[in-house]
Design an enzyme around this catalytic site. Structure first.
Site: not given
Ligand code: G3P
Ligand code: CA
Length: 269
Positions: A18-19, A45, A47, A60, A127, A164
């Site tokens: 995540h990130r 991941e 954003d 993000h 995302e 996503q």
């Molecule tokens: O993309 C999954 C999760 O990351 C969604 O929340 O705010 O961390 O992008 P956020």
């Molecule tokens: Ca995300």
């Protein structure tokens, strides 16, 4: 290992960095993504935000304030202006236990740079953030993926890219442009989550899975989603006990800032 679900498929559990490995390095920087790979994340991941002059960047927030030494909205700044900013020092200050001198002065990467740097053999979980603020974001994203060989039949079959969004509209737009791209509908619940068959029936028409915040779901929620043959990737799971519980319930992956921890949990099954 893995369990057999109602659709008869055996699924393993995807480890989504995540990130990047964002517990250990400044989120959405190349070192964070590299560490995500090293820590055995299956997917990196990313954003997306878009600059004033139309470049997709990995970030993000809609503003620069939290993760750089700049201020203001991303869409009020050109890429050249954003490239002047330091995207690493904030992390050293916020997380002294993981601070590194080489994080000082890190740049905000464009999507293009991330894909160039990590290459077409890696897997990306991208995302579209605030797509309503950034008209044309989806077209740019697909063109960039295409240029990087990530939309070939082979790449699509291997799910080299998952897209996503919380925005159903953004996902429908992408599905309309290319129905072969696997999509995941992100969901947010602030009370215990229930998902109805009608909603799952609809999501199934354009997406391969759903991504809810993990704290509000339960075993029944997981079962309902899996009974529809949809993947289920909750976010953002950082404790081993939660990872184990979700795996026991039957999720098919999860987002974590600690891909090393999830790797250990998965190895230990
Ligand atoms: O993309 C999954 C999760 O990351 C969604 O929340 O705010 O961390 O992008 P956020
Ligand atoms: Ca995300």
């Amino acid at each position: 290992s893995g369990s057999v679900f109602a659709d008869g498929k055996t699924k393993d559990v995807l480890n989504v960095a995540h990130r990047g490995a964002s517990a250990y390095a400044p989120e959405h920087t190349l070192p964070s993504y590299e560490l995500g790979e090293q820590m055995k994340g299956d997917y990196i991941e990313i954003d997306l935000q878009m600059t004033q002059d139309g470049h997709l960047i990995a970030m993000h927030d809609e503003t620069l304030d939290r993760t750089t030494d700049g201020t203001g909205r991303v869409n009020d700044h050109t890429l050249a202006e954003i490239k002047e900013l330091d995207a690493g020092s904030w992390f050293n200050e916020a997380h002294p236990e993981y601070a590194k001198p080489e994080y000082v002065g890190l740049k905000v990467p464009t999507l293009e740079e991330v894909l160039d740097h990590l290459g077409p053999n890696k897997k990306y979980y991208i995302e579209t953030k605030a797509p309503e603020v950034y008209p044309g974001m989806e077209e740019k994203l697909l063109a960039t993926l295409e240029r990087h060989g990530l939309l070939t039949d082979k790449a699509l079959a291997k799910r080299h890219v998952l897209i996503q969004s919380f925005s159903r509209e953004s996902l429908l737009k992408i599905h309309d442009m290319n129905p072969d791209i696997p999509l995941v509908q992100l969901l947010w619940y602030d009370t215990p989550a229930v998902i109805e068959d009608a909603e799952l029936d609809h999501i199934e028409t354009y997406a391969v899975g759903v991504g809810p915040n993990y704290k509000m779901i339960d075993r029944e929620y997981v079962q309902n989603v899996r009974d529809h043959g949809l993947d289920l990737h909750p976010y953002t799971v950082n404790k081993k006990a939660d990872m184990k519980k979700l795996i026991d319930w039957g999720v098919t992956g999860m987002f974590t800032n600690h891909p090393d921890r999830l790797h250990e949990v998965l190895k230990g099954r």
